[in-house]
Write an enzyme that holds these catalytic residues in place. Structure first.
Site, short mmCIF file in Angstrom:
data_model
loop_
_atom_site.label_atom_id
_atom_site.label_comp_id
_atom_site.label_asym_id
_atom_site.label_seq_id
_atom_site.Cartn_x
_atom_site.Cartn_y
_atom_site.Cartn_z
N GLY A 30 0.76 -1.14 -0.14
CA GLY A 30 0.17 -0.02 0.05
C GLY A 30 0.90 1.14 0.25
O GLY A 30 1.30 1.70 1.13
N THR A 31 0.97 1.84 -1.22
CA THR A 31 1.84 3.19 -1.05
C THR A 31 1.95 3.55 -2.75
O THR A 31 1.94 2.66 -3.80
CB THR A 31 3.24 2.99 -0.59
OG1 THR A 31 3.43 3.15 0.50
CG2 THR A 31 4.25 3.52 -1.34
#
Lengths: 253, 257
Positions: A30-31
């Site tokens: 997640g990024t």
């Protein structure tokens, strides 16, 4: 050529209930991180959201970019603990190399070491993007979980990869300067922030030149491209990102 | 029972009352008894040369190893205990390859020499160990790049049995090294081309006793800065031609020294 190259996933510690191989590795972390090599330096940018499984925001002010070399920075997606340990190892190695040999490592040497460190198996959940400047010019290296190191003119990593790369395909030109590449990177990360639930809360930007690395945080990526022409002469995507209100521009270099 | 003075001879890790390590000094004596090696730094690269002691006409002169390639752009000339030198060369070769694996670049001369010197130093401070009876001249190109395409510069280092590295324009180790060094101090000029460096190295080897050599009596290697060149042993015909032009060519069958 950027090559997202989805690979078979192994289990993610961030996703309870997810089965193996449920989704490609490409979007597991997640990024959103992006990096561009420019004619006079390099730009690295990342969003500032940390999340649990991309569903619950655990931090709205996470710094995912660190200076790890006198003229080099790394942006990381993955598990936070491994990111922090990996970053410390890189920075220590660059220091030790320079102290022992008189000059900091070339970016090629440093990227080789960074890839070897991934190969060691100690860091299974980090996806680094390394950028820096040396006597040969500016460089960007994308790395995969198996320790593969690929030099590219621009790249993106993390769960927002596809959104960011789509913008970079349009915005990137070989003759970009750092001043041009910064708005391009901001549009790319913002595009991912708009549609990727695991990316958000503004951006951190590292600008790298032979003089060193400066790192700034911005609650709104639009601050970095407003007034700058995009590749197609438009203002890029329309921002509706909410800001936290505090620290509109935090100098953290 | 022998006198107290003798006790300081025994362990390498024991200082004498006046602060000397006798075993290390004896190791330097072993170096001084070995046939000499010289190194010369030129604008185009580094020259390493050595006198070979060929004990018998039945012996293959090529098996007397004085010069050793370590990597594409790194070489070593040794003097002293030949078996000790081989162990250090093996260490140097492994170290150079490990550096390539770590950084994907050619290891610098300074960095390699210091790793070797640190290894040598361990044997002056470890109980039960014997110092290396060998001095090395480490020559090569620093910044050669992974494939020799880098913007390299020629560098020459020396290590001694104490494990102290030092950098030189021209250096000698082994028998009569003092005389050879005086010759080099008088004759060395900066900015030589490589062929002149080979000539200077051969003249230096002949200087102590005005010797003449058969091609088999000397070994010569060059490490060139020029792209994709690197380490090269000079074959017998080139050594013969160089010796001949310098008036140093002796009888083929006879040992000159």
């Amino acid at each position: 050529m950027p090559n997202p190259n989805p690979q078979p996933a192994h289990g993610s510690p961030n996703r309870g209930g997810a089965t193996l191989n449920e989704e490609p590795e490409l979007t597991k972390t997640g990024t959103t991180t992006v990096a561009l090599a420019a004619s006079d330096g390099a730009v690295v940018m990342a969003d500032r959201r940390a999340s649990a499984g991309g569903r619950f925001v655990t931090s709205k002010d996470t710094r995912k970019i660190e200076q790890v070399h006198p003229a080099g920075a790394v942006a990381l997606s993955g598990a936070v603990g491994e990111i922090q340990a990996y970053t410390r190892r890189l920075a220590a190695q660059a220091d030790q190399y320079e102290v022992r040999r008189g000059d900091p490592p070339t970016m090629h040497a440093f990227a080789t070491f960074a890839g070897n460190l991934l190969r060691s198996g100690q860091f299974r959940m980090v996806r680094p993007l390394l950028a820096g400047v040396d006597a040969d010019g500016s460089h960007v290296y994308g790395m995969d979980g198996a320790g593969g190191v690929t030099e590219v003119p621009y790249d993106a990593k993390g769960s927002g990869t596809q959104f960011a790369l789509g913008v970079l395909e349009r915005e990137y030109r070989p003759d970009l300067t750092v001043a041009d590449a910064t708005p391009a990177a901001a549009r790319a990360v913002e595009s991912a922030i708009e549609r990727d639930t695991a990316s958000g809360n503004g951006v951190t930007v590292a600008r790298i030149s032979t003089d060193g690395v400066t790192i700034d945080a911005h609650d709104d990526p639009a601050e970095l491209y407003e007034g700058a022409p995009s590749a197609e002469g438009t203002d890029g995507v329309n921002s509706s990102e909410e800001t936290d209100g505090a620290n509109p521009s935090e100098e953290v270099a | 029972m022998q006198g107290d003075q003798q006790a300081y001879d025994r362990g390498t890790s024991i200082f004498s009352p006046d602060g000397r390590l006798y075993q290390v000094e004896y190791a330097r004596e072993a170096v001084e008894r070995g046939s000499p090696s010289v190194g010369v730094r030129t604008a185009e690269g580094v020259v390493l040369a050595a006198r070979r002691r060929v004990r018998s006409s039945l012996m293959d002169p090529a098996s007397v190893e004085k010069l050793h390639q370590v990597d594409d752009h790194l070489g070593v000339a040794s003097a002293g205990n030949a078996a000790d030198a081989r162990k250090l060369v093996a260490f140097a070769r492994e170290t150079a390859q490990r550096d390539r694996l770590t950084y994907d670049e050619s290891m610098g001369v300074e960095t390699l020499t210091k790793e070797v010197a640190d290894h040598v130093q361990e044997y002056t401070q470890t109980g039960g160990a014997r110092p290396f009876g060998t001095a090395l001249l480490v020559g090569g190109v620093t910044g050669a790049g992974i494939d020799g395409s880098g913007d390299g510069r020629p560098v020459l280092y020396e290590t001694d049995p104490s494990g102290t590295p030092s950098a030189w324009d021209a250096a000698a180790v082994g028998r009569d090294s003092g005389v050879i060094r005086e010759f080099l101090e008088a004759e060395y000029t900066a900015g030589l081309d490589l062929d002149s460096g080979v000539d200077l190295a051969l003249e230096a080897l002949a200087a102590p006793d005005e010797a003449t050599f058969a091609p088999a009596d000397v070994a010569v290697a060059t490490i060139r800065v020029e792209e994709s060149a690197g380490y090269r042993d000079l074959p017998a015909e080139e050594r013969r031609a160089a010796l001949d032009s310098l008036g140093l060519l002796g009888d083929d069958g006879q040992q000159a020294s």
